[in-house]
Design an enzyme around this catalytic site. Sequence first.
Site, PDB file in Angstrom:
ATOM      1  N   LYS A  18      45.326 -34.245  27.851  1.00 47.67           N
ATOM      2  CA  LYS A  18      46.844 -34.181  27.588  1.00 47.67           C
ATOM      3  C   LYS A  18      47.308 -33.055  26.739  1.00 47.67           C
ATOM      4  O   LYS A  18      48.676 -32.369  26.765  1.00 47.67           O
ATOM      5  CB  LYS A  18      47.360 -35.318  26.532  1.00 47.67           C
ATOM      6  CG  LYS A  18      47.206 -36.568  27.161  1.00 47.67           C
ATOM      7  CD  LYS A  18      47.452 -37.976  26.391  1.00 47.67           C
ATOM      8  CE  LYS A  18      47.129 -39.195  26.863  1.00 47.67           C
ATOM      9  NZ  LYS A  18      47.716 -40.253  26.139  1.00 47.67           N
ATOM     10  N   ASP A  30      54.291 -41.636  26.460  1.00 46.71           N
ATOM     11  CA  ASP A  30      53.572 -42.413  25.436  1.00 46.71           C
ATOM     12  C   ASP A  30      54.610 -43.085  24.525  1.00 46.71           C
ATOM     13  O   ASP A  30      54.494 -43.988  24.198  1.00 46.71           O
ATOM     14  CB  ASP A  30      52.573 -41.638  24.814  1.00 46.71           C
ATOM     15  CG  ASP A  30      51.252 -41.560  25.678  1.00 46.71           C
ATOM     16  OD1 ASP A  30      50.988 -42.223  26.863  1.00 46.71           O
ATOM     17  OD2 ASP A  30      50.663 -40.512  25.552  1.00 46.71           O
TER      18      ASP A  30
END
Length: 296
Positions: free
Chosen positions: A68, A105
């Site tokens: 990420k 997220d």
Amino acid sequence: MKNCRFGVFGFPVSHSLSPAMHTAAFNALGMTDCEYKAYAVEPENLKEAILKAQAEGFGGLNLTIPLKEKIFETDLIIPDAFAEKAGAVNTLTFKDGRIYGYNTDAAGAFAALEEAGCQTDGKKILIVGAGGASKSISLFFAERGNSVKIINRTAEKAQRLADEIAEKTGNSNVSGSGFESGWNDLKEADIIIQTTELGMGKYEDVSLFDKLPLLKTEQKEEMIRSCVSKKTVFDIVYNPEETTFLKESKAAGAETMNGMMMLVFQGALAFEIWTGKKPDIGVMRKAVSDALLKKD
Ligand code: ATR
């Protein structure tokens, strides 16, 4: 091979529940030409793997640990404003020869709280941990104007993260510290979000409450009750389903929730970015809980 390909890159990635979740979402919408698979991609091969997926006509990708943050080193993507500030991307789309990056997220965590009936506007949020997950969730709530306190085992990391977020968002009600004043921080918060690996893997039996200093005259259960009773306590861990921290909080009268719906909503938001369609949340949730049962 199907025409419309999606997937998750990570390392390791075999444990990922995303293939089961997205496959169920595609099937429920009758999108039988779409597939979603997990691909083990080592960090040093990330650029090459993304370019290959682009050349093969992938519709989109998810990135998970440890990619990420790594993605920013490739110079391949155009991140949106939130992903850029968070320094982390979990969703990629391929469009007109360009690659766009998003981070769903924190919005997933927010959607999970809302679905659980937890109103966050104007609430004081306590975030436990100062790693990647904490960073995007803290940033999200700081951007919304919430008061955010970050506590972490390593105090300097929490302070540094809080300073960075305060600067990026202009929200001066963001601060960070170690665990030493943790009970008081719990007491002052309205909503508590646990983002560390306490409660899972090798820390399965360890709870945040074991890490907070008690005076000789103080008793743990009483402290928990006086600090979390009637509050929302959210642990982003979903396996195990209920961490010791959540069990103790629930026993003390808190409203508790685990990370399963955060996983589902971050996936649903990625699905919408890729396809423009809203997936069936119930179908995705069932696919995740069935996959978790199979793991046990
Ligand atoms: P993630 O991306 O999942 O958030 P990370 O970036 O590795 O993971 O961050 C891990 C977080 O869990 C950190 O806040 C870490 O605390 P430190 O900064 O002090 O390392 C926290 N953590 C990990 N193990 C812990 C433990 N045994 N006790 C308390 N906190 C722990």
